[in-house]
Design an enzyme around this catalytic site. Structure first.
Site, PDB file in Angstrom:
ATOM      1  CB  CYS A 216    -108.323  38.571  12.825  1.00 47.94           C
ATOM      2  SG  CYS A 216    -108.713  38.332  14.759  1.00 47.94           S
TER       3      CYS A 216
ATOM      4  CB  CYS B  92    -106.959  40.054  18.323  1.00 50.20           C
ATOM      5  SG  CYS B  92    -107.372  38.285  18.216  1.00 50.20           S
ATOM      6  CB  SER B  93    -103.548  39.463  14.874  1.00 51.28           C
ATOM      7  OG  SER B  93    -103.059  38.870  15.983  1.00 51.28           O
ATOM      8  CB  CYS B  94    -107.543  34.959  14.394  1.00 50.94           C
ATOM      9  SG  CYS B  94    -108.187  35.070  16.274  1.00 50.94           S
TER      10      CYS B  94
END
Lengths: 209, 133
Positions: free
Chosen positions: A115, A118-120
């Site tokens: 991602c 961010c941190s999907c």
């Protein structure tokens, strides 16, 4: 007045004046007590969510999906067509993933997920992402030099292997369907689950026996 | 060039099912609080995520790389509080007062604890001196 009173540059590794309690711990406790007081949330709901993600879901959930796909060709076809719907057949899913695309590794193709913003991550299938997945280094470098990053993480790919990097976003999350090792022939679904790793389902490792 | 080393090596060392739980208790609360508020309909996950992306972008553009869970959830916490403020669910002043209350409570706990804390090892409940021959 802005909520953020801390100097941004001081935010990392900054402690409050109360023992070892970090300022973030004080702030989150304050936010929680306020939201609870005004009825926005109930602290027991927060407890339940944390418990669910700590105890109930994790990479073993994803390993179940992969093991099923390895042993049931019809399920695999459904999984590749619509990840969430196939996972739902196993009772797996949740409101935090809108769409799940499953990408299959082959002898000539290697998929890996990042991602970049961010941190999907497919929380209901793999649990919470590891620290390195959220790091600036992984997020910025994988898309530019995937082979090198994968090599640093212990996975060497031949030059002939095509590499596809998938950028996970809020609408679509990805799950890598790793290659089943030939040495695993004859293993039961539950035995297969034990060899399938989180890293293989992100695409930074192979499954080995 | 950013390196995958410096603290990340341990995380990538072949532990298949690690990092499932939260390393710091406050990060668990930050995570759960955001989901609870979102599930209660106060904002969508997508809205929160947009704020998180922005916070991470600002942080990284100032040279603050995300290396640890603490770094990441600090951005998460900032995104969450900014969102709650922009939605007028809470104000900075309310939060400041609430933080003061937390500090007072923690100091009181600390104080009580210091009175009951045993300094050093406790003395033995029975002693018999040795005798020289």
């Amino acid at each position: 007045m802005s909520i953020d009173k801390h100097n941004h540059d001081e935010k990392h590794h900054h402690h409050s004046d109360i023992g070892d309690k970090p300022w973030q711990a004080i702030r989150i406790e304050a936010v929680e007590s306020l939201l609870h007081e005004i009825g926005v949330i109930n602290s027991s709901d927060v407890d339940a969510i944390v418990h669910h993600y700590e105890e109930k879901v994790g990479p073993k959930t994803g390993a179940r999906v992969v093991a099923k796909a390895w042993t049931d060709p019809d399920f695999k076809a459904r999984l590749l067509a619509d990840g969430l719907e196939a996972c739902a057949e196993l009772g797996i899913g949740g409101p935090e993933t809108e769409r799940l695309r499953v990408v299959e590794n082959t002898d000539t193709l290697h998929n890996v997920v990042v991602c970049t913003l961010c941190s999907c991550y497919p929380w209901p299938i793999l649990g919470l992402p590891p620290a390195w997945y959220k790091s600036s280094a992984y997020r910025s470098r994988l898309v530019r030099e995937p082979r090198k990053v994968l090599e640093e993480m212990g996975l060497q790919l031949t030059q002939e292997t095509e590499v596809r990097v998938w950028d996970s976003v809020s609408e679509i999350r990805y799950l890598v369907l790793p290659q089943r090792p030939s040495a695993s022939a004859g293993m039961s679904e539950s035995e297969l689950m034990d060899i399938i790793t989180r890293d293989a389902m992100i695409g930074v490792a192979r499954v080995s026996v | 060039m950013m390196s995958l080393t410096s603290g990340l090596d341990a995380a990538i060392a072949g532990k298949p099912f690690d990092s499932i739980t939260f390393q710091l208790p406050w990060t668990a609360r930050a995570f759960g609080l955001m989901l609870a508020a979102s599930r209660a309909g106060h904002f969508s996950l997508k809205t929160f995520q947009a704020g998180l992306i922005n916070t991470i972008d600002v942080s990284e553009s100032r040279g603050l790389e995300i290396r640890t869970e603490e770094d990441y959830y600090t951005c998460w916490l900032e995104a969450l509080t900014n969102l709650l403020e922009s939605k007028q669910i809470l104000t900075g002043q309310q939060l400041e007062i609430a933080e003061d209350k937390v500090r007072v409570r923690l100091r009181a706990l600390d104080h009580d604890h210091s009175h009951t804390h045993i300094q050093g090892f406790p003395a033995p409940i029975y002693m018999e001196h040795g005798k020289c021959k």
